[in-house]
Design an enzyme around this catalytic site. Sequence first.
Site, PDB file in Angstrom:
ATOM      1  N   GLU A 264      -4.298   8.418   5.769  1.00  0.00           N
ATOM      2  CA  GLU A 264      -4.323   7.628   4.525  1.00  0.00           C
ATOM      3  C   GLU A 264      -2.981   6.939   4.441  1.00  0.00           C
ATOM      4  OE1 GLU A 264      -3.059   6.433   1.153  1.00  0.00           O
ATOM      5  OE2 GLU A 264      -3.038   8.577   0.676  1.00  0.00           O
ATOM      6  N   CYS A 298       0.702   5.048  -3.372  1.00  0.00           N
ATOM      7  CA  CYS A 298      -0.035   4.214  -2.413  1.00  0.00           C
ATOM      8  C   CYS A 298      -1.142   3.432  -3.103  1.00  0.00           C
ATOM      9  CB  CYS A 298      -0.616   5.086  -1.310  1.00  0.00           C
ATOM     10  SG  CYS A 298      -1.651   6.441  -1.918  1.00  0.00           S
TER      11      CYS A 298
END
Length: 492
Positions: A264, A298
């Site tokens: 990720e 993020c």
Amino acid sequence: MRNHLATWVRMPSRQARREMRFISSSPTLSAINIMEKLVSTNPAKGYERLGEVDISSDTDIKEKVESANKAKLVWKELGIKKRIELLKPIYEEFKSRESEIVLLSTKEMGRVFKESQLAVKGHIEKVKWFLDNAESALSDEITHEDEESIHKIVYEPFGVAAVITPWNHPFGMFAWGVIPNLLAGNTVVFKISEECPLTGKLIEKVMASHQLPEGVFSEVYGAGDVGWKLVKDNINLIWFTGSTKVGQELYKLAGEKFIKAIVELGGSNPGIVFEDVNVQEIIGKIYTKRFKNCGQTCDALKRLIVHRSVLEEVVEKLKKEIESKKVGDPESPETDMGSLVAKRQLTLLEGQVKDAIDRGAKVIIGGRSPENLSGAYYSPTLLTNINRDMRVWTEEVFGPVLSIIPFETEEEAVNLANDTTYGLGSIIFTKDKERAKRVASRIESGTVEINNVLHWFPRNPFGGYKKSGMGREHGTIGFRELCQIKVISMEK
């Protein structure tokens, strides 16, 4: 931007926070094996020293990987029910030590205390969800049955998982990466970011105080070179959250080793504001999605794409929202935003903003560090007059800076949203549900939030398109990503 395995060849970027002892007088000596201690500092208090941990040696890493390999068959054969039974007391202890975890997150990251409280509480609750739902997600699944035969899917562990996590949610990333792997039957060697080693030590202490078989869980400490040695050793799965640059290197390595990698990575999430919105109703979510955790998430909103007819109103109301917030000591209950995690993050952000200004961007508010604070502080910033060659548009911006750009048509808005190498998340603001669904289907991202509905439910898988990652975390899909899938067909 969140994890620094990218520093595995050169000297780690956090040089000033290492205590080093040279074992040779050679001027060509590499960074490897010259560091003894990893020093934790507080970026919101002038980088005051918080403590230190030993950096893992080559021997430490090898021994922990060997131990994890010895334990993997035992851990697998215990079965899901027994693994849940062994992990439940660990959840209970983390729950009882929530306040310690919160304070460490605040000190090592410079994150506002009240935000850390909410985040850590949520991550502990997610551990409970993993425990409550692992059995249903990982139990055998019958795919066909008739009078003569029965066919089923069996979810089996890969073996040893190297779990490498960033600093922006130090406990949360442990919870996301380690707990599901253990439940799935993988043994884990865990490396937390070098920015938060004391959080790592607390985690290690809790895990070691319970009756897990030897080798099922262990930790290593250090910068990128330690992570590199770990993933090159005898492991069967890589689980990584961090920068796209590092994720690509890990994915390449996984291909060479022919093992699975779940990565990720970065994000540059767009938010589209259509002309039919009630601006006042959406300002709070825009502020939170961009500036929570000092913009170091993020999945944060990073590029705001606003219909020209409401551009002025959106900018003005966001400016007023920012003016109502206090930047300062993250441990004070009056503070709304703390510091960035480290000096190097501040330097990177300053460079991105300078590039935008040099290319013609207009600073509406912020654009600099507060003058009265010592540490890695940066004022929440709004930029307009953006062009698509600026670094704030083309790169992931990991800090409290929001770039705002206008659009005229739906087609233009979608094109702007997709004008990125990333594809982690996105937001659409409109009262027109049909338009929202139409635009959502065209945006290239792993999640799409419409208006004020958040996607953060543990049942929802999380991951990105394009260079935002490969694989998914969370939910049933996230559990099964951690498994080999075997089909067994037999006579009745």
